[in-house]
Design a protein around this motif. Structure first.
Motif, mmCIF file in Angstrom:
data_model
loop_
_atom_site.group_PDB
_atom_site.id
_atom_site.type_symbol
_atom_site.label_atom_id
_atom_site.label_comp_id
_atom_site.label_asym_id
_atom_site.label_seq_id
_atom_site.Cartn_x
_atom_site.Cartn_y
_atom_site.Cartn_z
ATOM 1 N N ILE A 83 0.795 -1.147 0.155
ATOM 2 C CA ILE A 83 0.087 0.009 -0.027
ATOM 3 C C ILE A 83 0.879 1.245 0.076
ATOM 4 C CG2 ILE A 83 -1.394 1.570 1.468
ATOM 5 C CD1 ILE A 83 -2.863 -1.374 2.166
ATOM 6 N N GLY A 84 1.850 1.264 0.986
ATOM 7 C CA GLY A 84 2.980 2.383 0.848
ATOM 8 C C GLY A 84 3.507 2.645 -0.502
ATOM 9 N N GLY A 85 3.620 1.669 -1.526
ATOM 10 C CA GLY A 85 4.054 1.662 -2.790
ATOM 11 C C GLY A 85 3.260 1.754 -3.666
ATOM 12 N N ALA A 86 1.968 2.111 -3.261
ATOM 13 C CA ALA A 86 0.661 1.824 -4.542
ATOM 14 C C ALA A 86 0.846 2.969 -5.602
ATOM 15 C CB ALA A 86 -0.751 1.989 -3.675
ATOM 16 N N LEU A 87 1.321 4.148 -5.446
ATOM 17 C CA LEU A 87 1.589 5.044 -6.445
ATOM 18 C C LEU A 87 2.715 4.958 -7.173
ATOM 19 C CD1 LEU A 87 0.121 8.527 -5.362
ATOM 20 C CD2 LEU A 87 -1.070 6.659 -6.149
ATOM 21 N N ASN A 88 3.498 4.270 -6.718
ATOM 22 C CA ASN A 88 4.930 3.878 -7.368
ATOM 23 C C ASN A 88 4.927 2.887 -8.697
ATOM 24 O OD1 ASN A 88 5.788 5.718 -5.436
ATOM 25 N ND2 ASN A 88 6.887 4.243 -4.153
ATOM 26 N N VAL A 89 3.976 2.801 -9.444
ATOM 27 C CA VAL A 89 3.913 1.830 -10.333
ATOM 28 C C VAL A 89 5.017 2.294 -11.410
ATOM 29 C CG1 VAL A 89 2.522 1.087 -12.245
ATOM 30 C CG2 VAL A 89 1.422 1.505 -10.230
ATOM 31 N N GLY A 90 5.866 1.320 -11.627
ATOM 32 C CA GLY A 90 6.871 1.521 -12.236
ATOM 33 C C GLY A 90 6.699 2.076 -13.856
ATOM 34 N N MET A 91 7.334 2.801 -14.468
ATOM 35 C CA MET A 91 7.313 3.509 -15.729
ATOM 36 C C MET A 91 7.903 2.508 -16.797
ATOM 37 S SD MET A 91 9.562 6.683 -16.976
ATOM 38 C CE MET A 91 10.084 7.009 -18.592
ATOM 39 N N GLU A 92 8.935 1.831 -16.447
ATOM 40 C CA GLU A 92 9.520 0.859 -17.331
ATOM 41 C C GLU A 92 8.642 -0.153 -17.849
ATOM 42 O OE1 GLU A 92 12.918 -1.274 -15.623
ATOM 43 O OE2 GLU A 92 13.212 -2.335 -17.787
ATOM 44 N N ARG A 93 7.770 -0.661 -16.888
ATOM 45 C CA ARG A 93 6.804 -1.901 -17.188
ATOM 46 C C ARG A 93 5.846 -1.510 -18.220
ATOM 47 N NH1 ARG A 93 3.140 -4.501 -12.670
ATOM 48 N NH2 ARG A 93 2.014 -2.357 -13.187
ATOM 49 N N GLN A 94 5.247 -0.121 -17.890
ATOM 50 C CA GLN A 94 4.067 0.187 -18.535
ATOM 51 C C GLN A 94 4.611 0.808 -19.954
ATOM 52 O OE1 GLN A 94 2.047 -0.859 -15.958
ATOM 53 N NE2 GLN A 94 0.830 0.616 -17.225
ATOM 54 N N MET A 95 5.750 1.349 -20.078
ATOM 55 C CA MET A 95 6.213 1.786 -21.421
ATOM 56 C C MET A 95 6.522 0.627 -22.337
ATOM 57 S SD MET A 95 9.429 4.390 -21.491
ATOM 58 C CE MET A 95 10.512 3.412 -22.513
ATOM 59 N N LEU A 96 6.961 -0.495 -21.782
ATOM 60 C CA LEU A 96 7.372 -1.615 -22.513
ATOM 61 C C LEU A 96 6.352 -2.421 -23.111
ATOM 62 C CD1 LEU A 96 10.767 -2.707 -20.766
ATOM 63 C CD2 LEU A 96 10.597 -1.778 -22.971
ATOM 64 N N LEU A 97 5.171 -2.551 -22.201
ATOM 65 C CA LEU A 97 4.155 -3.340 -22.518
ATOM 66 C C LEU A 97 3.052 -2.611 -23.346
ATOM 67 C CD1 LEU A 97 3.502 -5.478 -19.035
ATOM 68 C CD2 LEU A 97 4.602 -6.176 -21.369
ATOM 69 N N SER A 98 3.170 -1.407 -23.238
ATOM 70 C CA SER A 98 1.917 -0.593 -23.951
ATOM 71 C C SER A 98 2.127 -0.462 -25.439
ATOM 72 C CB SER A 98 1.796 0.610 -23.297
ATOM 73 O OG SER A 98 2.693 1.656 -23.333
ATOM 74 N N ASN A 99 1.238 0.091 -25.885
ATOM 75 C CA ASN A 99 1.517 0.506 -27.432
ATOM 76 C C ASN A 99 0.601 1.733 -27.615
ATOM 77 O OD1 ASN A 99 -1.242 -0.414 -28.233
ATOM 78 N ND2 ASN A 99 -0.271 -2.369 -27.952
ATOM 79 N N GLY A 100 0.703 2.402 -28.739
ATOM 80 C CA GLY A 100 -0.054 3.801 -29.073
ATOM 81 C C GLY A 100 -1.669 3.612 -28.563
ATOM 82 N N ILE A 101 -2.256 2.139 -29.078
ATOM 83 C CA ILE A 101 -3.618 2.109 -29.026
ATOM 84 C C ILE A 101 -3.910 2.270 -27.487
ATOM 85 C CG2 ILE A 101 -5.415 0.475 -29.381
ATOM 86 C CD1 ILE A 101 -3.700 -0.482 -31.460
ATOM 87 N N GLN B 229 -2.458 3.528 -24.943
ATOM 88 C CA GLN B 229 -1.845 4.657 -24.263
ATOM 89 C C GLN B 229 -2.685 5.144 -22.894
ATOM 90 O OE1 GLN B 229 1.309 5.716 -25.559
ATOM 91 N NE2 GLN B 229 1.694 6.908 -23.649
ATOM 92 N N ASP B 230 -3.917 5.653 -23.221
ATOM 93 C CA ASP B 230 -4.545 6.119 -22.410
ATOM 94 C C ASP B 230 -4.730 5.432 -20.859
ATOM 95 O OD1 ASP B 230 -5.214 8.128 -24.171
ATOM 96 O OD2 ASP B 230 -7.174 7.545 -24.636
ATOM 97 N N HIS B 231 -4.712 4.137 -21.119
ATOM 98 C CA HIS B 231 -4.985 3.325 -19.898
ATOM 99 C C HIS B 231 -3.693 2.586 -19.276
ATOM 100 C CE1 HIS B 231 -9.129 3.629 -20.897
ATOM 101 N NE2 HIS B 231 -9.396 3.391 -19.677
ATOM 102 N N ALA B 232 -2.390 3.056 -19.960
ATOM 103 C CA ALA B 232 -1.372 2.735 -19.734
ATOM 104 C C ALA B 232 -0.408 3.624 -19.084
ATOM 105 C CB ALA B 232 -0.333 2.128 -20.813
ATOM 106 N N MET B 233 -0.719 4.760 -19.179
ATOM 107 C CA MET B 233 0.019 6.303 -18.341
ATOM 108 C C MET B 233 -0.269 6.155 -16.966
ATOM 109 S SD MET B 233 1.751 8.716 -18.885
ATOM 110 C CE MET B 233 1.536 9.026 -20.662
ATOM 111 N N VAL B 234 1.023 6.174 -16.140
ATOM 112 C CA VAL B 234 1.142 6.176 -14.777
ATOM 113 C C VAL B 234 1.675 7.319 -14.280
ATOM 114 C CG1 VAL B 234 0.694 3.660 -14.201
ATOM 115 C CG2 VAL B 234 3.019 4.386 -14.630
ATOM 116 N N LEU B 235 1.670 7.408 -13.047
ATOM 117 C CA LEU B 235 2.380 8.790 -12.467
ATOM 118 C C LEU B 235 3.704 9.030 -12.837
ATOM 119 C CD1 LEU B 235 0.623 9.322 -9.048
ATOM 120 C CD2 LEU B 235 0.528 10.932 -10.940
#
Lengths: 295, 313
Positions: free
Chosen positions: B239-257, B259-265
């Motif tokens: 819970i303490g790390g709840a907002l620290n969703v890593g950018m690396e995973r999101q960037m690598l797994l997502s694609n342009g389509i 994007q709106d649901h892959a973006m994290v803080l």
């Protein structure tokens, strides 16, 4: 009556064992199948791969994808760079971790508490991406410099705690005997403590080597001109998903396809890890448990 | 052990003196370089938080801290009013909640099954294999996941259907990401639970057996309560790390389509901070993420305390 009941429970328990066996077999398959699939594609003829991608035995065996990976200039370089950062980063990191961990295990050291707190705080708060980026790129001008792979991630506080608790578990009499013989603190560390720490240092070396080998973000952020294997794989992946060329099939004749090369690079990026980690299993499982009960 | 304790007590009382420093000169030499490293690479970026209250762009970057224009909370307000901030926050929380809930349940289930199975060699092989994806990089995982889950990929071909796991711009993408994450980490995460299970008093199981409890009952009444403290501590940390969703995973797994649901803080901070060269704004987003994280950690820890559970701190 009681006997009948216990028999019933026993047989149901045995069924559970076989249910578990089936579940585990299923889990093993879904873990391994994708890797085998990638392996097969990497050894398969690129044109043949384009027809169907579901197989785990190469249908038209070829080395061409790997030949391409290791002869194509940028990929070969990236491979060497990945090896260099892994070896140097892990070796330097392990020595540094062992050194600071030993000092922090010495309760008689005047700054012990102060330094420990300084280190532990950084586990909970960090400046975040932008200040770090500006520090490395603007202030220290480390962009596109090999040192950016080694220095900023030199030691991990988690590993320090791991090694420190291991050192604290060693018999203190050995250190005291050496001191009586006139050894200074550095000699005690190098000659007495370090050799005894081999198991925990193996764990730390594994963690750091894997971290170095797998690292992608630091290349992406700071050193795009020094691409590692992981970064090259990312580039191939991006290109292959962006480029939708209707004539692709024609132009690719006698050549390698992006998918086949991608799969070959994927394998090259995975194999060193598969070779190493099973042998260190007993160490890192122990290491994880020590970390979980840290003070 | 008692000798060490005595030594510790004796040593705590020592006073600062040059003599003592000279005596411990080797220890100082062996630690001060790393403390300097720590200050440069960990504490100076913390000082960078001052940028969150200033207008820092490449032009004003070179000015000393006190000469940069001070803008108060403007960067934070700008961040909160950003077109994509709301969706980004929802994505981050959605991914975290889903990840923590599913991830914890799966890791415990996996550990329970490993704990129960009686084929020892088979158990060991399963465990070794389950660690494999943990050690593989996110780039490799993404490369494999895209081949398996993309439209027309391995899974679609095998099932003769179109699942759209990697191409639906909806919370389905969160589920996809979480499932991939579980596939990668479940074996590793189970280690901690397994070692907690190994620490449970075996006498309890014997006693339960004598009382006629079957395996499911033993798991429910002995194993699960036995690992409850571990679960609570890991949940608090999660819970303490709840907002620290890593950018690396999101960037690598997502694609342009998607994007709106892959973006994290953290990714948002990068896009605004480095992509748009608005360093003040990027720092403000990162600082918001860090501070909320600490707040969540404290709250989770307090709640655990009220519920009479073990606490982290």
């Amino acid at each position: 009556m009681a006997k009948v009941k216990s028999n019933r429970i026993k047989s149901r328990d045995n069924i559970l064992d076989y249910v578990l066996l089936v579940i585990f077999l299923f889990l093993i398959v879904i873990t391994i199948y994708p890797f085998l699939n990638v392996l097969a594609i990497s050894f398969n003829d690129p044109i043949d791969t384009m027809r169907n991608i579901n197989f785990i035995i190469p249908r038209k065996f070829t080395w061409s994808n790997y030949v391409y990976v290791f002869t194509e200039n940028s990929l070969g370089k990236a491979f060497l760079l990945s090896i260099a950062r892994t070896v140097i980063g892990a070796a330097v990191g392990v020595i540094c971790t062992a050194m600071i961990a030993y000092v922090l295990s010495r309760k008689d050291f005047y700054f012990n508490k102060f330094f420990t707190i300084l280190f532990v705080i950084t586990m909970y708060v960090s400046g975040g991406l932008i200040p770090e980026y500006l520090l490395l790129m603007r202030t220290l001008k480390m962009g596109n410099n090999f040192l950016v792979y080694i220095i900023p991630g030199l030691i991990w506080v988690y590993n320090i705690i791991l090694v420190r608790s291991f050192v604290e578990g060693l018999p203190i009499a050995l250190q005291e005997a050496a001191r009586v013989d006139g050894a200074n603190d550095f000699i005690i560390w190098a000659k007495i403590v370090l050799p005894l720490c081999k198991p925990v240092l193996a764990t730390v070396a594994l963690f750091m080597a894997v971290g170095q080998w797998n690292s992608f973000m630091d290349t992406y952020l700071y050193a795009k001109e020094l691409p590692t294997l992981q970064y090259m794989l990312y580039e191939i992946m991006e290109k292959a998903t962006v480029k939708i060329d209707p004539h692709a099939a024609e132009t690719l004749k006698n050549a390698v396809s992006p998918l086949s090369v991608r799969m070959a690079v994927t394998i090259v990026a995975t194999v060193p890890i598969i070779i190493v980690y099973p042998f260190l299993q007993k160490y890192f499982v122990g290491g994880m448990t020590v970390g979980a009960v840290k003070d | 052990m008692s000798a060490r304790k005595a030594q510790k007590e004796k040593m705590v009382k020592q006073k600062f003196s040059l003599q003592l420093m000279w005596k411990q000169r080797y220890l100082l030499l062996m630690s001060v370089p790393f403390v300097v490293w720590l200050i440069v690479f960990k504490y100076i970026p913390l000082w960078g938080w001052t940028m969150a209250f200033q207008d820092v762009k490449p032009k004003t970057m070179t000015l000393p801290v006190w000469e940069r224009p001070f803008v108060g909370f403007d960067n934070f307000i700008k961040a909160f009013q950003d077109r994509i901030f709301g969706q980004t926050l929802i994505n981050t929380i959605g991914l975290s909640v889903l990840g923590i809930a599913l991830g914890t349940v799966m890791a415990i289930l996996f550990a329970l099954m490993l704990n129960e199975i009686c084929f020892v060699r088979f158990k060991k092989i399963t465990q070794t294999i389950s660690y494999l994806p943990h050690f593989v990089s996110w780039v490799v995982i993404a490369s494999i996941a895209k081949m398996v889950l993309n439209d027309g990929g391995m899974l679609d071909t095998a099932l003769h259907t179109r699942l759209g796991l990697m191409s639906s711009n909806s919370p389905i993408f969160w589920v996809t990401v979480c499932l991939i994450n579980i596939w990668k980490e479940v074996g590793w995460d189970a280690i901690v639970y397994l070692s907690a299970m190994a620490g449970i008093d075996q006498g309890l199981y014997e006693a339960a057996k004598v009382d006629g409890a079957n395996r499911i009952q033993r798991i429910w009444h002995i194993t699960l309560p036995g690992i409850k403290p571990t679960i609570v501590v890991l949940l608090i940390m999660g819970i303490g790390g709840a907002l620290n969703v890593g950018m690396e995973r999101q960037m690598l797994l997502s694609n342009g389509i998607v994007q709106d649901h892959a973006m994290v803080l953290s990714w948002f901070a990068y896009v605004r901070g480095i992509g748009n060269s608005n360093y003040g704004l990027g720092t403000a987003i990162g600082m918001f993420q860090s501070l909320v994280g600490i707040l969540l950690l404290i709250i989770a820890n307090k709640v655990a305390g009220w519920l009479g559970e073990s606490r982290l701190i």
